[in-house]
Scaffold this motif. Sequence first.
Motif, mmCIF file in Angstrom:
data_model
loop_
_atom_site.group_PDB
_atom_site.id
_atom_site.type_symbol
_atom_site.label_atom_id
_atom_site.label_comp_id
_atom_site.label_asym_id
_atom_site.label_seq_id
_atom_site.Cartn_x
_atom_site.Cartn_y
_atom_site.Cartn_z
ATOM 1 N N PRO A 350 -22.087 -30.455 -35.432
ATOM 2 C CA PRO A 350 -22.465 -30.230 -34.157
ATOM 3 C C PRO A 350 -23.610 -29.218 -34.116
ATOM 4 N N SER A 351 -24.270 -29.283 -32.969
ATOM 5 C CA SER A 351 -25.437 -28.119 -33.097
ATOM 6 C C SER A 351 -25.462 -28.041 -31.573
ATOM 7 N N VAL A 352 -25.906 -26.760 -30.820
ATOM 8 C CA VAL A 352 -26.167 -26.757 -29.647
ATOM 9 C C VAL A 352 -27.154 -25.704 -29.348
ATOM 10 N N GLY A 353 -28.162 -25.548 -28.515
ATOM 11 C CA GLY A 353 -29.002 -24.683 -28.328
ATOM 12 C C GLY A 353 -29.664 -24.456 -26.981
ATOM 13 N N ILE A 354 -30.190 -23.193 -26.679
ATOM 14 C CA ILE A 354 -30.766 -23.052 -25.384
ATOM 15 C C ILE A 354 -32.030 -22.253 -25.540
ATOM 16 N N LEU A 355 -33.151 -22.756 -25.052
ATOM 17 C CA LEU A 355 -34.236 -21.978 -25.223
ATOM 18 C C LEU A 355 -34.787 -21.834 -23.955
ATOM 19 N N GLY A 356 -35.362 -20.559 -23.691
ATOM 20 C CA GLY A 356 -36.066 -20.175 -22.145
ATOM 21 C C GLY A 356 -37.221 -19.397 -22.258
ATOM 22 N N GLU A 357 -38.117 -19.177 -21.338
ATOM 23 C CA GLU A 357 -39.326 -18.110 -21.503
ATOM 24 C C GLU A 357 -39.574 -17.904 -19.998
ATOM 25 N N ASN A 358 -39.710 -16.560 -19.688
ATOM 26 C CA ASN A 358 -40.046 -16.029 -18.422
ATOM 27 C C ASN A 358 -41.455 -16.048 -18.097
ATOM 28 N N GLU A 359 -41.509 -15.450 -16.784
ATOM 29 C CA GLU A 359 -43.029 -15.399 -16.451
ATOM 30 C C GLU A 359 -43.946 -14.540 -17.098
ATOM 31 N N THR A 360 -43.357 -13.737 -17.894
ATOM 32 C CA THR A 360 -44.045 -12.507 -18.877
ATOM 33 C C THR A 360 -44.173 -13.368 -20.244
ATOM 34 N N GLN A 361 -43.987 -14.433 -20.717
ATOM 35 C CA GLN A 361 -43.792 -14.748 -21.910
ATOM 36 C C GLN A 361 -42.820 -14.407 -22.862
ATOM 37 N N TRP A 362 -42.022 -13.894 -22.443
ATOM 38 C CA TRP A 362 -40.757 -13.337 -23.218
ATOM 39 C C TRP A 362 -39.958 -14.642 -23.345
ATOM 40 N N GLN A 363 -39.504 -14.813 -24.644
ATOM 41 C CA GLN A 363 -38.787 -16.189 -24.913
ATOM 42 C C GLN A 363 -37.409 -15.823 -25.343
ATOM 43 N N PHE A 405 -34.371 -12.650 -28.653
ATOM 44 C CA PHE A 405 -35.400 -12.808 -27.668
ATOM 45 C C PHE A 405 -37.034 -12.345 -28.430
ATOM 46 N N GLN A 406 -37.821 -12.766 -27.918
ATOM 47 C CA GLN A 406 -39.149 -12.327 -28.844
ATOM 48 C C GLN A 406 -40.161 -12.560 -27.699
ATOM 49 N N LYS A 407 -41.338 -12.201 -28.226
ATOM 50 C CA LYS A 407 -42.577 -12.184 -27.533
ATOM 51 C C LYS A 407 -43.746 -12.087 -28.637
ATOM 52 N N SER A 408 -44.937 -13.032 -28.606
ATOM 53 C CA SER A 408 -45.882 -12.953 -29.591
ATOM 54 C C SER A 408 -46.877 -12.398 -28.967
ATOM 55 N N PHE A 409 -47.345 -11.099 -29.514
ATOM 56 C CA PHE A 409 -48.671 -10.723 -29.242
ATOM 57 C C PHE A 409 -50.098 -10.972 -30.008
#
Length: 415
Positions: A350-363, A405-409
């Motif tokens: 099995p595999s389960v994953g959730i991915l999201g991104e907010n309005e400031t582009q933090w993932q 979480f991460q953010k690309s600059f």
Amino acid sequence: MLFLIFFLTFHVSAQELLPAIQVEDSPVDQLGFFKITRPLTYSVLNHSSERQDLTDELNSTAGIQTRISGSPIISIRGSQSASRVLVMQEGIPLNFSDGVGFNPLFLAKENLDGVAILKGPASASFGKDALAGAVDFRTRRQTGIRASIAQGSFNTNSAFSSYGAQSKEAFGQLSVFQEHTDGNYRLRNDLETLRSTAFFDGKLWGGRWKSYHLLARQIGSTPGATDYPSASAFHNVGHIHSLEGSFPILETAKINSLTTLGVLEQNYDGSPSKTQSVKESLRVQNDFKFFKLELFDQVSYEDFTASYLGTGTQSVIFNELGGLIQLPNEENLQSIFALRVDTSQGEVLPSVGILGENETQWQYFAHYSQGYHPASLTQRFSQSPGFVGSGNLKSEHSDEIDLGFQKSFSQTFIK
């Protein structure tokens, strides 16, 4: 002077050289055929820098230890084996089940643009070879003529040429590569590699087609040792062919098929071996109103012949069925649930994953996955004087949880 390395290169190209090496991380991207919900490292391979060796490029990535030449090793987070990592080129699997993993003869390192690396078990998406992760090499696409010649120490010389053409609907490319080295360092250690590739990607007959063909030969010798001082000669010949087609079958559905044939013949000091591999993957995708459903069936058949096997020849069949559901919960949030069943080995992954991104582009992401790898044909059936295999060996297993979480600059690279 023996340790002084001198390298002279002559290069002709129809376009500009690649920029300096760049590394980007994204929690979701396309690897092979599948979307993933954890960080994926993508490196642009810089052919124009002093870092000419592919091993150096890969080892610059955290958590990766690699040796491409000779006996290959791709170790992800300490996996310590090439057979525990799925190696692909353009989504085409290059691994065999003999215990070695992939053979560097099939990796066209002279014509690569970049490599995507997925760290951690991923068998729900990619099957039995993705115990520790997956690596997908991308072909360098360039129109017009590109050619280079090089001369270095130990009488090392190489020549490469390619021609690519692109239309509105398709791209095609041919390449030829030759490399030779005397390798006279204390004992004989010569090597010559000849390789040619043909690549096509485009729309045709109402669908999209991708075709890749590689022919290669490698001749050389390895130095002797204290107990066996004579040099050992080897002669390897291989070819790999793949055809992928993707067609719409309904307004919201499509079908994808990938067929791969790989043949490798090896002769080491008069001891020949031969591996034939046929892999067929069929996937059906449909976009429903609230979710995307994908079902797949992947069948692998391998026939391995070697003098140290009990009967001389052994065959193995893997049939892996599975599916995934992708839920676009909100505009910037999605969930992927995947399951793979190996009917021949009795494995359920099995595999389960959730991915999201907010309005400031933090993932942000959360992911759980499992991996497995069956015992190789050598481990199960070898009858050599120094090693006797066991047919009762169980599969290896791994599992992993990723939270982060991460953010690309924006970054500036100084040449």
